[in-house]
Design a protein around this motif. Structure first.
Motif: not given
Ligand SMILES: NC(=O)c1ccc[n+]([C@@H]2O[C@H](COP(=O)([O-])OP(=O)(O)OC[C@H]3O[C@@H](n4cnc5c(N)ncnc54)[C@H](OP(=O)(O)O)[C@@H]3O)[C@@H](O)[C@H]2O)c1
Length: 351
Positions: A287-298
């Motif tokens: 079984r799997w789970a995935r997450g992500a977080v993103t934006g600009t201007d680090g």
């Protein structure tokens, strides 16, 4: 409101942190080694300036006196970070920093956990655009999996973009790590030498795909998450990877390249520079789970993240010690606070 001290306040990230604190109406003390540069950074405000080199214990203690927290933006942390942590703890100040340097980060946990606990202060290093949101999204992804992960892969999938001179110098100071030799992974309850990674590709996350589809090539890279995530997530293995085409850019920095860079990328470049942290957790039964977080201007976001963290420490009653972001902050609540700054995130589990 009690003051917040910014160490390295005349640097590129330091100035962004000072501006973010001012935007929120927080009284700031600009601290660093060079009075003229600090005064220039404070121009147009009534912020206080205090001069203290990293080698001057007494001056550092005096610089942090009366402050509720310290935000450390020195570069490289590998060379200059620890005296600032020591002084913050001794002065009874909560502490956050913007490092992405794995070996320095591990040393902060090892060297300062006991003294921070005794002093009743909370130290949360690596509260930047990778170590902060990456740690928080890893926690939420593991929670969505709902069982001990067989493996958890943390991936920095940022696209090549402008880096600051300070980041390039940081790459030089971490040549061994960022050049691909060294670094840590977590296996069966302990940190182990070697930035090994079994994943050679990862699926493009839904959030932050930005037109990309299919699989992305990744390569092992020493990220902060392997030091912080096993402290609050149950996983047999934790490994860290980066978008393969970006790895040689960090590993291949030379003195000449760093010296020729402007202090930081200009606002136009920052506005389109996208960062993306993704986490892939696999359970015992596949079984799997995935997450992500993103934006600009680090860089701008790093300032927001570090300030948000420092203010939460000051406003709350955090447990003392050196802690991972998700051990101190409620992950979804912290990420939600970043949404007005263009941050998007998602977590999904199979089924
Ligand atoms: N992980 C992430 O995603 C992320 C994001 C943003 C920043 N960062 C990190 O944050 C750090 C700061 O980056 P930056 O671009 O702001 O670097 P920078 O512009 O070079 O600033 C570095 C600061 O450190 C000070 N400094 C350097 N050597 C010193 C010494 N020997 N004693 C005392 N102070 C010293 C500098 O003082 P002067 O002003 O007097 O030269 C300056 O204020 C870097 O390590 C960078 O990698 C990480």
């Amino acid at each position: 409101m009690r003051k917040i001290a910014v160490y390295g306040a005349s640097g590129f990230t330091g100035r962004l942190v000072v501006a973010e604190l001012a935007r929120r109406g927080v009284p700031v003390v600009l601290v660093g080694r060079d009075e003229a540069r600090l005064r220039r950074a404070a121009e147009g405000s009534d912020a206080e300036v205090r001069v203290a080199g990293v080698g001057d214990r007494a001056a550092l203690a005096a610089a942090f006196d009366g402050c509720a927290a310290v935000v450390n933006c020195v570069a490289p942390f590998e060379s200059f970070g620890e005296p600032v942590v020591r002084a913050a703890v001794a002065a009874g100040c909560h502490y956050v920093d913007t490092t992405g340097e794995q070996s320095y980060l591990k040393r902060v946990f090892d060297a300062f956990s006991e003294s921070a606990r005794k002093a009743g202060v909370t130290v949360v290093p690596a509260l930047a655009d990778d170590g902060g949101p990456g740690d928080l999204i890893a926690h939420l992804t593991a929670e969505a999996l709902g069982e001990e992960a067989e493996s958890l892969t943390i991936a920095d999938l940022r696209l090549p973009g402008g880096v600051s001179r300070g980041t390039a110098r940081t790459a030089l100071a971490n040549r061994r790590l960022w050049g691909g030799q060294g670094g840590l992974h977590w296996a069966d309850g302990a940190w182990r030498e070697g930035t090994v990674a079994r994943a050679e590709t990862v699926p493009v996350p839904e959030v932050g795909a930005d037109g990309e589809t299919g699989e992305l090539k990744v390569a092992p890279f020493a990220l902060p998450g392997v030091v912080t995530v096993p402290r609050h997530v149950r996983a047999r293995r934790v490994e860290t990877v980066m978008r393969a085409e970006v790895v040689p850019l960090f590993g291949g920095v030379t003195e000449e390249f760093a010296a020729a860079l402007p202090e930081g990328p200009d606002p136009a470049a920052r506005a389109v520079a996208r960062w993306l942290m993704a986490v892939y957790a696999v359970g015992g039964d596949g079984r799997w789970a995935r997450g992500a977080v993103t934006g600009t201007d680090g860089y701008g976001l790093t300032a927001v993240i570090a300030v948000e963290g420092a203010l939460r420490l000051v406003a709350g009653e955090p447990a003392p010690g050196v802690l991972a972001p998700a051990q101190v902050f409620e992950p979804a609540d912290f990420l939600a606070a970043l949404e007005p700054h263009g941050v998007r995130w998602s977590v999904r589990a199979e089924g």
